[in-house]
Design an enzyme around this catalytic site. Structure first.
Site, short mmCIF file in Angstrom:
data_model
loop_
_atom_site.label_atom_id
_atom_site.label_comp_id
_atom_site.label_asym_id
_atom_site.label_seq_id
_atom_site.Cartn_x
_atom_site.Cartn_y
_atom_site.Cartn_z
N GLU A 142 6.46 10.48 5.21
CA GLU A 142 6.17 10.56 3.88
C GLU A 142 5.12 9.52 3.64
O GLU A 142 5.11 8.43 4.17
CB GLU A 142 7.25 10.61 2.87
N CYS A 165 11.17 2.20 -2.84
CA CYS A 165 11.51 1.56 -1.81
C CYS A 165 12.67 1.90 -0.97
O CYS A 165 13.56 1.92 -1.87
CB CYS A 165 11.38 0.19 -1.78
N1 SAH Z 1 9.92 -1.99 7.85
C1 SAH Z 1 9.36 -2.68 6.83
C2 SAH Z 1 8.77 -1.96 5.78
C3 SAH Z 1 10.18 -1.46 4.96
S1 SAH Z 1 9.86 -0.80 3.22
C4 SAH Z 1 9.96 -3.96 6.36
O1 SAH Z 1 11.30 -4.14 6.96
O2 SAH Z 1 9.56 -4.67 5.78
C5 SAH Z 1 9.30 -2.12 2.35
C6 SAH Z 1 10.31 -2.86 1.54
O3 SAH Z 1 11.49 -2.10 0.87
C7 SAH Z 1 11.25 -3.93 2.69
O4 SAH Z 1 11.36 -5.07 1.96
C8 SAH Z 1 12.91 -3.11 2.79
O5 SAH Z 1 13.53 -4.02 2.76
C9 SAH Z 1 12.70 -2.71 1.17
N2 SAH Z 1 13.72 -1.59 1.01
C10 SAH Z 1 14.44 -0.64 1.87
N3 SAH Z 1 15.16 -0.18 1.15
C11 SAH Z 1 15.49 -0.35 -0.08
C12 SAH Z 1 16.18 0.06 -1.05
N4 SAH Z 1 17.01 0.89 -1.16
N5 SAH Z 1 16.02 -0.25 -2.38
C13 SAH Z 1 14.97 -1.32 -2.50
N6 SAH Z 1 14.11 -1.96 -1.52
C14 SAH Z 1 14.31 -1.45 -0.42
#
Ligand code: SAH
Length: 356
Positions: free
Chosen positions: A98, A346
């Site tokens: 996505e 996110c």
């Molecule tokens: N693998 C990368 C990209 C992840 S997505 C990383 O770990 O940074 C980007 C951000 O969204 C990351 O900081 C991740 O921790 C956060 N994230 C993941 N799940 C989430 C959720 N359920 N609610 C809010 N942020 C979240």
């Protein structure tokens, strides 16, 4: 076996191919500019290349194109693009990924509107963070460079005539765990012969694969965001299992090593989980952890998904946490949650849609 997708090549590789084919090396930039800048779908259209070269190219390469198999629109204008990626005979698995298009209107008096595109670097993710829905899929497979850039090309077509102003690699996957493909895709996105997007408008978010951070900073000029989420090893380990391999001291040392001369700051992302990491004491420890670093903190309200073992911090708690950071001179913003009603926020990307 099918032909290789020319979009999986960087400039250097295609220059070598051109030289081997008895063509001048500068042809490579012309060819890639047809493919990426002008969106040419086949080599016959490349009118400034000789017929012989066009034929050789067509015999050697394909020009793949990603089309979303479904687009969802949220009430706030956020759009989620679902792509179904084919597998192939060499063992590459079919996969779904996505991307999310997020319109943002800056506060009154602020700069102009933004349209941010969030793209995936892997199908699924192998990092296992307990608060992220993508982690529950596990890693399906790495994306090829063409599949990373293809998301951008498809989103640009969908958004047109509106321009995409920012790109974040914050969709599915851990970008640094698919290092070579991400590096190549960033070259295509920023190169003059590619999409010519300013590296200042691109941000890559990593879970914190410490040894790759200095290399990434040396290889690219895009912004880096690091998912911190915890301020002690036991706490961060509960949320981000990779902390066992790269504990906080290792991670922060890698971030400090980075010569930030020309780069503004590293962003540290911090998801706000009720009763887990959102106390004033956590904020004060965060201040200490970032001491002396050119950093900013982005507080992310937790986006729940079904079965998630965490609850979002109340808004007042997030605001208070931010105040503690600000009062200690740490730049901190709160990320606005977008597209929740279509599971596009996110940590909500998990491709739940049944194959229809
Ligand atoms: N693998 C990368 C990209 C992840 S997505 C990383 O770990 O940074 C980007 C951000 O969204 C990351 O900081 C991740 O921790 C956060 N994230 C993941 N799940 C989430 C959720 N359920 N609610 C809010 N942020 C979240």
């Amino acid at each position: 076996m099918g032909l290789a997708d020319i979009q999986d090549l960087d400039l250097g590789a295609l220059e070598t191919w051109c030289a081997d084919a008895g063509e001048p090396r500068y042809r490579a930039a012309q060819i890639l500019s047809w493919v990426h800048r002008r969106g040419a779908g086949d080599f016959a259209a490349m009118s400034n290349l000789g017929r012989g070269l066009r034929t050789r190219l067509a015999e050697t390469f394909a020009v793949g194109r990603l089309e979303p198999s479904h687009v969802d629109a949220a009430t706030d204008g956020t759009r989620k693009l679902l792509f179904t990626l084919p597998g192939d005979a060499t063992g590459t698995r079919a996969a779904s990924i996505e991307s999310v298009l997020i319109p943002q209107t800056d506060r009154p008096g602020g700069a102009r509107d933004r349209l941010t595109l969030c793209i995936s670097s892997q199908a699924g993710c192998g990092m296992g963070c307990g608060f992220c829905a993508t982690a529950q899929m596990g890693l399906v497979r790495n994306l090829r460079p063409a599949e990373i850039v293809g998301q951008v090309a498809a989103a640009l077509r969908l958004a047109a005539p509106e321009p995409v102003t920012n790109i974040v690699l914050m969709g599915m996957g851990e970008p640094l765990a698919n290092y070579d493909a991400v590096r190549l895709a960033l070259e295509v996105l920023t190169a003059e012969w590619g999409h010519a997007i300013s590296p200042r408008r691109i941000t890559v978010s990593t879970v914190g694969l410490a040894p790759l951070i200095p290399r990434f900073i040396a290889d690219t000029r895009v912004n880096l965001a690091v998912s911190l989420h915890g301020t002690t090893d036991p706490q961060r380990e509960r949320l981000v299992p990779v902390n066992r391999r790269y504990p906080l001291a290792t991670l922060m040392a890698a971030c400090r090593e980075v010569p930030l001369a020309r780069r503004k700051r590293i962003t540290f992302e911090y998801v706000m989980l009720a009763g887990e990491n959102d106390a004033d004491g956590d904020a004060r420890r965060l201040v200490q952890l970032l001491h002396g670093l050119r950093a900013k903190v982005n507080l992310i309200p937790f986006n729940p998904f079904s079965g998630a073992p965490f609850a979002p911090s109340p808004r007042v708690r997030i605001v208070r946490f931010q105040e503690v950071l600000l009062s200690h001179g740490v730049h901190a913003t709160i990320r606005e949650s977008r597209g929740q009603d279509i599971q596009a926020a996110c940590g909500q990307l998990a491709v739940a849609r049944p194959a229809a």
